[in-house]
Enzyme design. Structure first.
Site: not given
Length: 263
Positions: A143, A240
């Site tokens: 990521e 998130e």
């Protein structure tokens, strides 16, 4: 219809971690993700997932010493052994709780290695991770993080991540695409998704600025989520974000998707 997963490291923090599973299920989520479960036994985590009929879609490999600023080891030439150890720890948890995706953190820059050496190390470590995880049907995800929230992180763009994944040449290694980080750095959320669709296995969302609920800030979350659905994205979208108030009070934005998931 887009499937949402509650991130239990950032949401429902009004209660202790192991109590957040029930809160997420009661709020309408059928799936969860979290960052670092290692303070708790894998058996206890698995029990909460089973009791609340929740699917686990993602968690992070051990990051090292967070308090000291560590954020993983995958690109650090001096930490190959520590990275190998972290795979084993994460795999034990993943097998126990039934998770098929692990976020492999690249790490923050340290030492004198060149960027080319760091990338070579990252590729080698991901190849090793793919070999270890493949027999268990588990993927390693990488990521890109924005440099404002995580200064000196090695992996900062989806372009960079795509180049690394293509070098690895394994279906067991894919990109975790966080719309918040992309918004803070380069924008073009959907154009970037389209460019690397075949390499993206997981999407995350939060509002920008502030990293609060997706309906706050400049991201048109409804347009983006509907566009992902129209493009045939079948993975989860991880929530998130850090609620601006209580988690439940801020879930109005998600009602449309949570209701669809329950039907």
């Amino acid at each position: 219809m887009t499937k949402l997963a509650a991130n239990l490291s950032t949401m429902f923090c009004e209660v202790p971690f192991l109590e957040r599973f029930e809160r997420a299920a009661r709020a309408g989520f059928s799936a969860v993700e979290f960052q670092f479960p290692y303070e708790f036994s894998a058996r206890d985590v698995a029990g909460e997932l089973k009791r609340n009929r929740l699917e686990i879609v993602l968690f992070n490999m051990p990051p090292g010493d967070l308090a000291a600023g560590e954020r993983g080891h995958a690109s650090l030439p001096e930490a190959r052994e520590r990275f190998a150890e972290s795979i084993g720890i994460a795999l034990d948890y993943a097998r126990t709780i039934g998770c098929r995706q692990l976020h492999c953190m690249a790490g923050v820059l340290s030492g004198d290695a060149s960027m080319d050496e760091r990338e070579d190390t990252f590729v080698d470590n991901l190849l090793h991770a793919a070999r270890v995880l493949a027999p268990h049907g588990i993927r390693a995800l990488i990521e890109p993080l924005n440099p404002y929230d995580t200064p000196n992180y090695f992996l900062t763009s989806v372009d960079q991540a795509a180049g690394i994944v293509r070098r690895v040449e394994s279906d067991q290694v894919r990109i975790q695409y966080d719309l918040y980080h992309q918004s803070r750095t380069r924008g073009e959320l959907l154009a970037t998704f389209d460019r690397y669709r075949d390499l993206i296995a997981h999407v995350q969302i939060a509002g920008n600025p502030g990293r609060h609920e997706p309906d706050s800030g400049e991201i048109d979350y409804r347009f983006v989520l509907k566009a992902l659905d129209a493009r045939g994205y079948e993975g989860f979208v991880g929530c998130e974000y850090v609620p601006a108030g209580t988690t439940e009070d801020g879930l109005g934005w998600a009602w449309e998707w949570l209701q669809a998931g329950a039907s």
